[in-house]
Design a protein around this motif. Structure first.
Motif, PDB file in Angstrom:
ATOM      1  N   PRO A  14     -22.967   5.149  23.989  1.00  0.00           N
ATOM      2  CA  PRO A  14     -24.050   5.930  23.375  1.00  0.00           C
ATOM      3  C   PRO A  14     -25.359   5.739  24.116  1.00  0.00           C
ATOM      4  O   PRO A  14     -25.780   4.605  24.380  1.00  0.00           O
ATOM      5  CB  PRO A  14     -24.108   5.367  21.956  1.00  0.00           C
ATOM      6  N   GLY A  15     -25.992   6.844  24.471  1.00  0.00           N
ATOM      7  CA  GLY A  15     -27.288   6.791  25.126  1.00  0.00           C
ATOM      8  C   GLY A  15     -27.255   6.413  26.583  1.00  0.00           C
ATOM      9  O   GLY A  15     -28.303   6.220  27.206  1.00  0.00           O
ATOM     10  N   LYS A  16     -26.055   6.288  27.162  1.00  0.00           N
ATOM     11  CA  LYS A  16     -25.930   5.888  28.554  1.00  0.00           C
ATOM     12  C   LYS A  16     -25.182   6.954  29.355  1.00  0.00           C
ATOM     13  O   LYS A  16     -24.498   7.805  28.790  1.00  0.00           O
ATOM     14  CB  LYS A  16     -25.214   4.549  28.674  1.00  0.00           C
ATOM     15  N   GLU A  17     -25.316   6.879  30.670  1.00  0.00           N
ATOM     16  CA  GLU A  17     -24.597   7.801  31.532  1.00  0.00           C
ATOM     17  C   GLU A  17     -23.129   7.385  31.641  1.00  0.00           C
ATOM     18  O   GLU A  17     -22.767   6.229  31.421  1.00  0.00           O
ATOM     19  CB  GLU A  17     -25.237   7.829  32.921  1.00  0.00           C
ATOM     20  N   ARG A  18     -22.306   8.360  32.004  1.00  0.00           N
ATOM     21  CA  ARG A  18     -20.894   8.074  32.207  1.00  0.00           C
ATOM     22  C   ARG A  18     -20.746   7.108  33.385  1.00  0.00           C
ATOM     23  O   ARG A  18     -21.387   7.285  34.424  1.00  0.00           O
ATOM     24  CB  ARG A  18     -20.117   9.364  32.461  1.00  0.00           C
ATOM     25  N   ASP A  49     -18.104  -3.162  25.802  1.00  0.00           N
ATOM     26  CA  ASP A  49     -17.074  -2.236  26.266  1.00  0.00           C
ATOM     27  C   ASP A  49     -16.949  -1.021  25.337  1.00  0.00           C
ATOM     28  O   ASP A  49     -16.193  -0.091  25.650  1.00  0.00           O
ATOM     29  CB  ASP A  49     -15.714  -2.937  26.350  1.00  0.00           C
ATOM     30  N   THR A  50     -17.676  -1.032  24.237  1.00  0.00           N
ATOM     31  CA  THR A  50     -17.647   0.093  23.307  1.00  0.00           C
ATOM     32  C   THR A  50     -18.135   1.362  23.993  1.00  0.00           C
ATOM     33  O   THR A  50     -19.225   1.382  24.577  1.00  0.00           O
ATOM     34  CB  THR A  50     -18.516  -0.210  22.083  1.00  0.00           C
ATOM     35  N   ALA A  51     -17.311   2.397  23.955  1.00  0.00           N
ATOM     36  CA  ALA A  51     -17.633   3.655  24.647  1.00  0.00           C
ATOM     37  C   ALA A  51     -16.528   4.667  24.374  1.00  0.00           C
ATOM     38  O   ALA A  51     -15.471   4.320  23.825  1.00  0.00           O
ATOM     39  CB  ALA A  51     -17.749   3.434  26.156  1.00  0.00           C
ATOM     40  N   ILE A  52     -16.796   5.899  24.774  1.00  0.00           N
ATOM     41  CA  ILE A  52     -15.723   6.882  24.872  1.00  0.00           C
ATOM     42  C   ILE A  52     -15.137   6.746  26.269  1.00  0.00           C
ATOM     43  O   ILE A  52     -15.875   6.758  27.255  1.00  0.00           O
ATOM     44  CB  ILE A  52     -16.227   8.311  24.641  1.00  0.00           C
ATOM     45  N   TYR A  53     -13.821   6.594  26.339  1.00  0.00           N
ATOM     46  CA  TYR A  53     -13.130   6.418  27.609  1.00  0.00           C
ATOM     47  C   TYR A  53     -12.445   7.732  27.999  1.00  0.00           C
ATOM     48  O   TYR A  53     -11.739   8.338  27.189  1.00  0.00           O
ATOM     49  CB  TYR A  53     -12.113   5.289  27.505  1.00  0.00           C
ATOM     50  N   TYR A  54     -12.680   8.132  29.243  1.00  0.00           N
ATOM     51  CA  TYR A  54     -12.135   9.374  29.766  1.00  0.00           C
ATOM     52  C   TYR A  54     -11.241   9.083  30.979  1.00  0.00           C
ATOM     53  O   TYR A  54     -11.573   8.214  31.786  1.00  0.00           O
ATOM     54  CB  TYR A  54     -13.253  10.298  30.236  1.00  0.00           C
ATOM     55  N   CYS A  55     -10.173   9.824  31.114  1.00  0.00           N
ATOM     56  CA  CYS A  55      -9.430   9.762  32.371  1.00  0.00           C
ATOM     57  C   CYS A  55      -9.711  11.035  33.167  1.00  0.00           C
ATOM     58  O   CYS A  55     -10.063  12.080  32.596  1.00  0.00           O
ATOM     59  CB  CYS A  55      -7.936   9.582  32.156  1.00  0.00           C
ATOM     60  N   SER A  56      -9.596  10.905  34.471  1.00  0.00           N
ATOM     61  CA  SER A  56      -9.771  12.053  35.352  1.00  0.00           C
ATOM     62  C   SER A  56      -8.773  11.960  36.505  1.00  0.00           C
ATOM     63  O   SER A  56      -8.224  10.887  36.773  1.00  0.00           O
ATOM     64  CB  SER A  56     -11.198  12.133  35.892  1.00  0.00           C
TER      65      SER A  56
END
Length: 118
Positions: free
Chosen positions: A41-45, A90-97
């Motif tokens: 939250p509030g940070k860049e990917r 480590d709390t975040a939304i995790y994305y794969c690409s």
């Protein structure tokens, strides 16, 4: 149509573990560089880890080295991120690409939420 679908997120206590999965379809999964990113939250990917197609070599951001392990199973078109000894940060939304070494399009999943409580 290329697609990536992540799963495995959830809520875990500090020091706990989670394994994220990313299933690909609509492209030659085994030929692509597979990556995990995260966005707090509030940070860049932020890039977290990559696994390369040829020899399966891996790279990690310093903050997760020794705690996270990226892997893949080409027979299942699935990439994994094993996360051990989790910290609240480590709390975040995790994305794969998935990409071809920066050439052509990059495919993204929709993300999976990881929450680490202290």
């Amino acid at each position: 149509q290329a697609r990536l679908v992540e799963s495995g997120g959830g809520v875990v206590q500090s020091g706990g573990s989670l394994r994220l999965s990313c299933v690909g379809s609509g492209f030659t999964f085994s030929s692509y560089v597979l990556n995990w990113y995260r966005q707090a939250p509030g940070k860049e990917r932020e890039w977290v880890a990559s696994i390369f197609p040829a020899a399966g070599s891996t790279n990690y951001v310093d903050s997760v080295k020794g705690r996270f392990t990226i892997s893949k199973d080409n027979s299942k078109n699935t990439a994994y991120l094993q996360m051990d000894n989790l910290y609240p940060e480590d709390t975040a939304i995790y994305y794969c690409s998935a990409d071809l070494y920066g050439q052509g399009p990059t495919y993204w999943g929709q993300g999976t939420q990881v929450t680490v409580s202290s």
